[in-house]
Design a protein around this motif. Structure first.
Motif, PDB file in Angstrom:
ATOM      1  N   ALA A  41       4.326 -21.195  -4.606  1.00 28.03           N
ATOM      2  CA  ALA A  41       3.263 -20.285  -5.785  1.00 28.03           C
ATOM      3  C   ALA A  41       3.503 -18.724  -4.775  1.00 28.03           C
ATOM      4  CB  ALA A  41       2.559 -20.756  -6.601  1.00 28.03           C
ATOM      5  N   ALA A  42       1.666 -19.212  -4.460  1.00 31.45           N
ATOM      6  CA  ALA A  42       1.042 -18.277  -3.622  1.00 31.45           C
ATOM      7  C   ALA A  42       2.189 -16.959  -2.496  1.00 31.45           C
ATOM      8  CB  ALA A  42       0.636 -18.756  -2.654  1.00 31.45           C
ATOM      9  N   ASP A  43       3.408 -17.764  -2.179  1.00 30.66           N
ATOM     10  CA  ASP A  43       3.450 -17.112  -1.217  1.00 30.66           C
ATOM     11  C   ASP A  43       5.783 -17.628  -1.435  1.00 30.66           C
ATOM     12  OD1 ASP A  43       5.564 -15.216   0.869  1.00 30.66           O
ATOM     13  OD2 ASP A  43       4.478 -15.842   2.704  1.00 30.66           O
ATOM     14  N   PRO A  44       6.727 -17.049  -1.681  1.00 23.99           N
ATOM     15  CA  PRO A  44       7.608 -18.098  -1.867  1.00 23.99           C
ATOM     16  C   PRO A  44       8.579 -18.217  -0.351  1.00 23.99           C
ATOM     17  CG  PRO A  44       7.604 -16.211  -3.323  1.00 23.99           C
ATOM     18  CD  PRO A  44       7.014 -15.846  -2.758  1.00 23.99           C
ATOM     19  N   ALA A  45       8.202 -17.492   0.223  1.00 28.54           N
ATOM     20  CA  ALA A  45       9.057 -17.437   1.838  1.00 28.54           C
ATOM     21  C   ALA A  45       7.545 -18.375   2.728  1.00 28.54           C
ATOM     22  CB  ALA A  45       9.295 -16.014   2.237  1.00 28.54           C
ATOM     23  N   ALA A  46       7.340 -18.880   2.455  1.00 31.80           N
ATOM     24  CA  ALA A  46       6.098 -19.303   2.559  1.00 31.80           C
ATOM     25  C   ALA A  46       6.953 -20.610   3.670  1.00 31.80           C
ATOM     26  CB  ALA A  46       4.992 -20.573   2.130  1.00 31.80           C
ATOM     27  N   ASP A  47       6.324 -21.361   4.618  1.00 30.23           N
ATOM     28  CA  ASP A  47       6.713 -22.324   5.151  1.00 30.23           C
ATOM     29  C   ASP A  47       6.397 -23.603   4.925  1.00 30.23           C
ATOM     30  OD1 ASP A  47       7.961 -24.839   7.233  1.00 30.23           O
ATOM     31  OD2 ASP A  47       6.944 -23.064   9.228  1.00 30.23           O
ATOM     32  N   THR A  48       7.161 -24.347   4.777  1.00 32.31           N
ATOM     33  CA  THR A  48       6.355 -26.207   4.496  1.00 32.31           C
ATOM     34  C   THR A  48       6.965 -26.949   4.533  1.00 32.31           C
ATOM     35  OG1 THR A  48       8.448 -25.746   1.875  1.00 32.31           O
ATOM     36  CG2 THR A  48       5.560 -24.732   1.373  1.00 32.31           C
ATOM     37  N   ALA A  49       7.225 -26.312   5.771  1.00 31.70           N
ATOM     38  CA  ALA A  49       8.754 -27.837   6.595  1.00 31.70           C
ATOM     39  C   ALA A  49       8.282 -28.617   6.615  1.00 31.70           C
ATOM     40  CB  ALA A  49       8.863 -26.814   8.265  1.00 31.70           C
ATOM     41  N   ALA A  50       7.103 -28.901   7.473  1.00 31.01           N
ATOM     42  CA  ALA A  50       5.547 -29.906   7.427  1.00 31.01           C
ATOM     43  C   ALA A  50       5.455 -30.926   6.468  1.00 31.01           C
ATOM     44  CB  ALA A  50       4.311 -29.726   8.307  1.00 31.01           C
ATOM     45  N   PRO A  51       5.135 -30.696   5.235  1.00 30.87           N
ATOM     46  CA  PRO A  51       4.987 -31.316   3.934  1.00 30.87           C
ATOM     47  C   PRO A  51       6.161 -32.042   3.490  1.00 30.87           C
ATOM     48  CG  PRO A  51       4.152 -28.899   3.945  1.00 30.87           C
ATOM     49  CD  PRO A  51       4.300 -28.936   5.151  1.00 30.87           C
ATOM     50  N   GLU A  52       6.850 -31.307   3.981  1.00 29.34           N
ATOM     51  CA  GLU A  52       8.469 -31.484   3.200  1.00 29.34           C
ATOM     52  C   GLU A  52       8.620 -32.822   3.833  1.00 29.34           C
ATOM     53  OE1 GLU A  52      11.613 -28.459   2.600  1.00 29.34           O
ATOM     54  OE2 GLU A  52       9.702 -26.712   1.609  1.00 29.34           O
ATOM     55  N   ALA A  53       8.407 -32.562   5.153  1.00 30.67           N
ATOM     56  CA  ALA A  53       9.007 -33.562   5.880  1.00 30.67           C
ATOM     57  C   ALA A  53       8.220 -34.769   5.670  1.00 30.67           C
ATOM     58  CB  ALA A  53       9.050 -33.128   7.396  1.00 30.67           C
ATOM     59  N   ALA A  54       7.208 -34.404   5.837  1.00 24.67           N
ATOM     60  CA  ALA A  54       5.393 -35.790   5.562  1.00 24.67           C
ATOM     61  C   ALA A  54       6.584 -36.707   4.103  1.00 24.67           C
ATOM     62  CB  ALA A  54       4.376 -35.504   5.248  1.00 24.67           C
ATOM     63  N   VAL A  55       7.122 -35.728   2.937  1.00 28.41           N
ATOM     64  CA  VAL A  55       7.689 -36.253   2.247  1.00 28.41           C
ATOM     65  C   VAL A  55       8.691 -37.106   2.762  1.00 28.41           C
ATOM     66  CG1 VAL A  55       8.818 -35.612  -0.707  1.00 28.41           C
ATOM     67  CG2 VAL A  55       6.514 -34.433   0.271  1.00 28.41           C
ATOM     68  N   ASP A  56       9.397 -36.549   2.676  1.00 33.24           N
ATOM     69  CA  ASP A  56      10.872 -37.565   3.442  1.00 33.24           C
ATOM     70  C   ASP A  56      10.499 -38.720   4.141  1.00 33.24           C
ATOM     71  OD1 ASP A  56      11.979 -35.446   2.616  1.00 33.24           O
ATOM     72  OD2 ASP A  56      12.822 -34.955   4.583  1.00 33.24           O
ATOM     73  N   ALA A  57       9.281 -37.687   5.070  1.00 36.79           N
ATOM     74  CA  ALA A  57       8.959 -39.707   5.706  1.00 36.79           C
ATOM     75  C   ALA A  57       8.765 -41.078   4.960  1.00 36.79           C
ATOM     76  CB  ALA A  57       8.156 -39.450   7.039  1.00 36.79           C
ATOM     77  N   ALA A  58       7.710 -40.793   4.012  1.00 32.61           N
ATOM     78  CA  ALA A  58       6.927 -41.343   3.215  1.00 32.61           C
ATOM     79  C   ALA A  58       7.440 -42.094   2.108  1.00 32.61           C
ATOM     80  CB  ALA A  58       6.081 -40.250   1.975  1.00 32.61           C
ATOM     81  N   VAL A  59       8.893 -41.029   1.418  1.00 29.99           N
ATOM     82  CA  VAL A  59       9.719 -41.623   0.579  1.00 29.99           C
ATOM     83  C   VAL A  59      10.808 -42.727   1.398  1.00 29.99           C
ATOM     84  CG1 VAL A  59      12.311 -41.386  -0.628  1.00 29.99           C
ATOM     85  CG2 VAL A  59       9.746 -39.835  -0.697  1.00 29.99           C
ATOM     86  N   ALA A  60      10.991 -43.162   2.976  1.00 29.62           N
ATOM     87  CA  ALA A  60      12.207 -42.696   3.748  1.00 29.62           C
ATOM     88  C   ALA A  60      10.881 -44.374   3.459  1.00 29.62           C
ATOM     89  CB  ALA A  60      12.554 -42.612   4.661  1.00 29.62           C
ATOM     90  N   ALA A  61       9.776 -44.568   4.025  1.00 24.52           N
ATOM     91  CA  ALA A  61       9.369 -45.699   3.927  1.00 24.52           C
ATOM     92  C   ALA A  61       8.922 -46.476   2.886  1.00 24.52           C
ATOM     93  CB  ALA A  61       7.650 -44.522   5.078  1.00 24.52           C
ATOM     94  N   LEU A  62       9.122 -45.948   1.537  1.00 28.90           N
ATOM     95  CA  LEU A  62       9.290 -47.404   0.241  1.00 28.90           C
ATOM     96  C   LEU A  62      10.424 -47.345   0.677  1.00 28.90           C
ATOM     97  CD1 LEU A  62       7.753 -44.230  -2.427  1.00 28.90           C
ATOM     98  CD2 LEU A  62       6.884 -46.506  -1.675  1.00 28.90           C
ATOM     99  N   TYR A  63      12.024 -47.167   0.873  1.00 28.33           N
ATOM    100  CA  TYR A  63      13.085 -47.727   0.746  1.00 28.33           C
ATOM    101  C   TYR A  63      13.120 -48.804   2.533  1.00 28.33           C
ATOM    102  CZ  TYR A  63      15.066 -45.113  -2.905  1.00 28.33           C
ATOM    103  OH  TYR A  63      14.867 -44.900  -4.571  1.00 28.33           O
ATOM    104  N   GLY A  64      12.189 -48.465   2.803  1.00 21.33           N
ATOM    105  CA  GLY A  64      12.004 -49.388   4.401  1.00 21.33           C
ATOM    106  C   GLY A  64      13.549 -48.761   5.738  1.00 21.33           C
ATOM    107  N   VAL A  65      13.106 -47.469   5.123  1.00 17.65           N
ATOM    108  CA  VAL A  65      13.876 -46.844   5.494  1.00 17.65           C
ATOM    109  C   VAL A  65      13.515 -45.878   7.674  1.00 17.65           C
ATOM    110  CG1 VAL A  65      16.268 -45.056   6.571  1.00 17.65           C
ATOM    111  CG2 VAL A  65      16.098 -47.025   4.741  1.00 17.65           C
ATOM    112  N   ALA A  66      13.525 -46.589   7.982  1.00 17.67           N
ATOM    113  CA  ALA A  66      13.355 -45.781   9.630  1.00 17.67           C
ATOM    114  C   ALA A  66      13.834 -44.121   9.460  1.00 17.67           C
ATOM    115  CB  ALA A  66      13.259 -45.984  11.351  1.00 17.67           C
ATOM    116  N   LEU A  67      12.681 -43.060   9.585  1.00 11.29           N
ATOM    117  CA  LEU A  67      13.339 -41.568   9.481  1.00 11.29           C
ATOM    118  C   LEU A  67      14.598 -41.199  10.361  1.00 11.29           C
ATOM    119  CD1 LEU A  67      12.244 -39.630   7.390  1.00 11.29           C
ATOM    120  CD2 LEU A  67      11.152 -38.241   9.175  1.00 11.29           C
TER     121      LEU A  67
END
Length: 75
Positions: A41-67
């Motif tokens: 919202a603050a900057d549409p071009a903002a680099d959000t790779a780190a929090p996106e990777a953290a979401v991916d890891a958290a969801v993968a963990a819920l499914y019991g799958v290694a990243l």
């Protein structure tokens, strides 16, 4: 099906394996998603790779799958 797209209907959707997340897990993922939304919202071009990777890891963990395995499934 139209244009090779599959329609998702209640019988198919109800068979999807949806893991139960604890309130703490839900809050952690929600906070990460809010971080991404705020940054974009603050900057549409903002680099959000780190929090996106953290979401991916958290969801993968819920499914019991290694990243690395989750990445292989994602393509």
């Amino acid at each position: 099906m139209k244009d090779n797209a599959m329609a998702m209907q209640i019988p198919q959707v109800s068979q999807l394996p949806i893991p139960a997340a604890t309130p703490a897990e839900q809050a952690a993922i929600a906070a990460l998603v809010q971080t991404i939304l705020d940054a974009k919202a603050a900057d549409p071009a903002a680099d959000t790779a780190a929090p996106e990777a953290a979401v991916d890891a958290a969801v993968a963990a819920l499914y019991g799958v290694a990243l690395p395995a989750a990445a292989a499934v994602a393509g």
